[in-house]
Design a protein around this motif. Sequence first.
Motif, PDB file in Angstrom:
ATOM      1  N   LEU A 287       0.829  -1.207   0.000  1.00 39.44           N
ATOM      2  CA  LEU A 287       0.000   0.000   0.000  1.00 39.44           C
ATOM      3  C   LEU A 287       0.862   1.256   0.000  1.00 39.44           C
ATOM      4  O   LEU A 287       0.584   2.225  -0.713  1.00 39.44           O
ATOM      5  CB  LEU A 287      -0.930  -0.013   1.218  1.00 39.44           C
ATOM      6  N   ARG A 288       1.931   1.243   0.773  1.00 35.60           N
ATOM      7  CA  ARG A 288       2.807   2.418   0.836  1.00 35.60           C
ATOM      8  C   ARG A 288       3.493   2.652  -0.509  1.00 35.60           C
ATOM      9  O   ARG A 288       3.673   3.796  -0.927  1.00 35.60           O
ATOM     10  CB  ARG A 288       3.859   2.233   1.942  1.00 35.60           C
ATOM     11  N   GLU A 289       3.878   1.573  -1.191  1.00 34.16           N
ATOM     12  CA  GLU A 289       4.565   1.707  -2.472  1.00 34.16           C
ATOM     13  C   GLU A 289       3.620   2.187  -3.574  1.00 34.16           C
ATOM     14  O   GLU A 289       3.955   3.065  -4.373  1.00 34.16           O
ATOM     15  CB  GLU A 289       5.189   0.366  -2.862  1.00 34.16           C
ATOM     16  N   VAL A 290       2.437   1.617  -3.625  1.00 40.88           N
ATOM     17  CA  VAL A 290       1.471   2.010  -4.657  1.00 40.88           C
ATOM     18  C   VAL A 290       0.911   3.401  -4.379  1.00 40.88           C
ATOM     19  O   VAL A 290       0.669   4.180  -5.306  1.00 40.88           O
ATOM     20  CB  VAL A 290       0.324   0.974  -4.740  1.00 40.88           C
ATOM     21  N   GLY A 291       0.745   3.715  -3.121  1.00 40.63           N
ATOM     22  CA  GLY A 291       0.176   5.005  -2.740  1.00 40.63           C
ATOM     23  C   GLY A 291      -1.253   4.855  -2.280  1.00 40.63           C
ATOM     24  O   GLY A 291      -2.055   4.168  -2.917  1.00 40.63           O
ATOM     25  N   ILE A 292      -1.582   5.479  -1.162  1.00 43.01           N
ATOM     26  CA  ILE A 292      -2.924   5.372  -0.604  1.00 43.01           C
ATOM     27  C   ILE A 292      -3.961   5.949  -1.557  1.00 43.01           C
ATOM     28  O   ILE A 292      -5.030   5.372  -1.778  1.00 43.01           O
ATOM     29  CB  ILE A 292      -2.992   6.061   0.773  1.00 43.01           C
ATOM     30  N   GLY A 293      -3.615   7.084  -2.169  1.00 43.71           N
ATOM     31  CA  GLY A 293      -4.551   7.706  -3.099  1.00 43.71           C
ATOM     32  C   GLY A 293      -4.836   6.830  -4.299  1.00 43.71           C
ATOM     33  O   GLY A 293      -5.982   6.682  -4.726  1.00 43.71           O
ATOM     34  N   ASN A 294      -3.780   6.235  -4.850  1.00 47.33           N
ATOM     35  CA  ASN A 294      -3.957   5.354  -6.002  1.00 47.33           C
ATOM     36  C   ASN A 294      -4.770   4.119  -5.652  1.00 47.33           C
ATOM     37  O   ASN A 294      -5.521   3.598  -6.489  1.00 47.33           O
ATOM     38  CB  ASN A 294      -2.599   4.916  -6.539  1.00 47.33           C
ATOM     39  N   THR A 295      -4.587   3.628  -4.442  1.00 52.48           N
ATOM     40  CA  THR A 295      -5.295   2.421  -4.028  1.00 52.48           C
ATOM     41  C   THR A 295      -6.774   2.705  -3.784  1.00 52.48           C
ATOM     42  O   THR A 295      -7.642   1.945  -4.223  1.00 52.48           O
ATOM     43  CB  THR A 295      -4.658   1.840  -2.757  1.00 52.48           C
ATOM     44  N   ILE A 296      -7.069   3.805  -3.117  1.00 50.42           N
ATOM     45  CA  ILE A 296      -8.466   4.135  -2.815  1.00 50.42           C
ATOM     46  C   ILE A 296      -9.214   4.546  -4.073  1.00 50.42           C
ATOM     47  O   ILE A 296     -10.386   4.188  -4.245  1.00 50.42           O
ATOM     48  CB  ILE A 296      -8.535   5.251  -1.753  1.00 50.42           C
ATOM     49  N   ARG A 297      -8.510   5.253  -4.967  1.00 46.23           N
ATOM     50  CA  ARG A 297      -9.160   5.692  -6.189  1.00 46.23           C
ATOM     51  C   ARG A 297      -9.583   4.474  -7.013  1.00 46.23           C
ATOM     52  O   ARG A 297      -8.768   3.678  -7.446  1.00 46.23           O
ATOM     53  CB  ARG A 297      -8.213   6.569  -7.002  1.00 46.23           C
ATOM     54  N   GLY A 298     -10.833   4.302  -7.222  1.00 48.64           N
ATOM     55  CA  GLY A 298     -11.337   3.145  -7.954  1.00 48.64           C
ATOM     56  C   GLY A 298     -12.006   2.111  -7.073  1.00 48.64           C
ATOM     57  O   GLY A 298     -12.596   1.144  -7.576  1.00 48.64           O
TER      58      GLY A 298
END
Length: 597
Positions: A287-298
Amino acid sequence: AYTEGYRVYTTIDSEMQNSAHHAVVNGLRTYDARHGFRGPEQTLTLLAEMPGDKDSGPEATPAQTDTNDEESATATDINFQPLAEAWQSSLSAIPIYGNLLPAAVALIREQSFIALLASGQTVEITWEQGLSTAKPHINENVVGAAPKTASDIVSVGDVIRLAYDEEKDTYALSQVPTAQAALVALKPQNGAILSLVGGFDFRQSHFNRATQAERQPGSNFKPFVYTAALENGMTPASIINDAPIDFFDETLEDTWRPKNSDGKFLGPMRLREALYRSRNLVSIRVLREVGIGNTIRGMSRYGFNEKELSHDLTLALGSHGLTPVSVATGYAVLANGGYQVQPYLIERILDNDGKRVYESLPATVCDPCEQPPTTNTPALGASADGTQSLEEPHQTLDSLADPGSYDLQGDPFELPFSIKSLLGILEPQDYPRAEKVLDDRVSYLIDSMLKDVIRRGTGTRAKSLGRSDIAGKTGTTNDQVDAWFSGYNGDVVATTWVGFDQNTPLGRSEYGGRAALPIWIEFMETALKGRPETRRVQPPGIVTVRIDPETGERAKPGDPDAVFEYFRSENAPQETGNSSTINSPYENEERITEDIF
């Protein structure tokens, strides 16, 4: 409904519903038995204590007899008629929950006892019928020593519960569980609710935990985080370190030290292995590598409210409360190949004349469909639950302009939509299309990884179903407060949850694979009975590469430890490449990596 004679047809499958109910009851009773016998629900007044009837004497009071005497009393020998009416009246006032019958202990032997039911029937409960395992409950983690005699467990006048086995015509000592559970099953092609159980017994509690209880899903949420990782360039072979990690939180003036459920750290491992082993530290790093914003978006694709999700690294561990039906809806997207569906319960409503008052037309997966909906499809109006209904609800076969112009003896699927609807022979292409929200290749990869949860991970108990087409994920929260299992094949997706309404721990070792998964398995035995295995077609752009399982890189020729792995073609490791390198299309996004709460 009362004056017009409306008939409401739901999507519930009666056989699946019965199976779900029995699975929840059996699963809770099994869990409850592991944590000891809590004693009687109450104790009824004995005859000697009852005022007025002093002439009956102690001989009329049920008592303990000596089983060393081969001629000891049987149920018909016991003279407790003066008590029978009073006890039966008391027992009749006690509700029956989960088919567990209230009974009063009338006579105790060495390793058995005689019990009186509300009907007046007396039954003997032997040592093998639940007595030998009735260790006293101390707390959710501790039980007392095994009993040696029946008097270690019950006393005369105690009100206990008996479970009746219809097939064997036998009774066994039991008790009403204090924990609760929920199960919801959907048809992944359109979101139709096939079964819905919101607790142990509706008469015990009207609170529907399947639709109303927002509980932390724990690791049950990880597949959605890992799907985001796959979309953002990671592969099943990406290497992530399963090692301790500390985060300081200024708001709490403390340090957050997340850990794995077993307290161990296994070092670098592939993303696939981390998912089927359910490693918390890997999920946080992903999650930290992908990014919280990128993960939540969608996340709205799965039916989750993006604004309500935890905008911190606890999201990787499923910290945000979700209902079981919400979780099942999210898993439906993984089960159907990446299409968004909405759960619905009402299929159609007819009035007393058989006229359609309402018909649900849910967005439906139609993978083979190549043409847009035909012009025969009537105008649709969206309803509050996201389904759709006909604008002309009272149209019947007799009211058509010229029903005789249609050859009802010919191919029924060549008929116009309105006729097919009345005949109940609508096909997937007749419904609104479900929106495609997940790339075919990403969907194929996460499905493959979730199948490994069953083959070799925390869900291996499900191998007892003897099927190769099932996938799923366990889930357990801190201190085993919530236990989950969500899983599917191509025909059915189901979520089970177990926990206490008071949010107290279930006890040591009560993980999702132990507390929730057996309920799911028992239900799926019925739900999938007679259904052929569903096979997912490998989509174009997916390649298979032999890799070194330790490094995730392409294996050297002749490597005996090499394993096959799936990749999107653009992410496949090259001869000298490193598959753990992540393509990062999100370099410009400001990511939250250390702010936990």
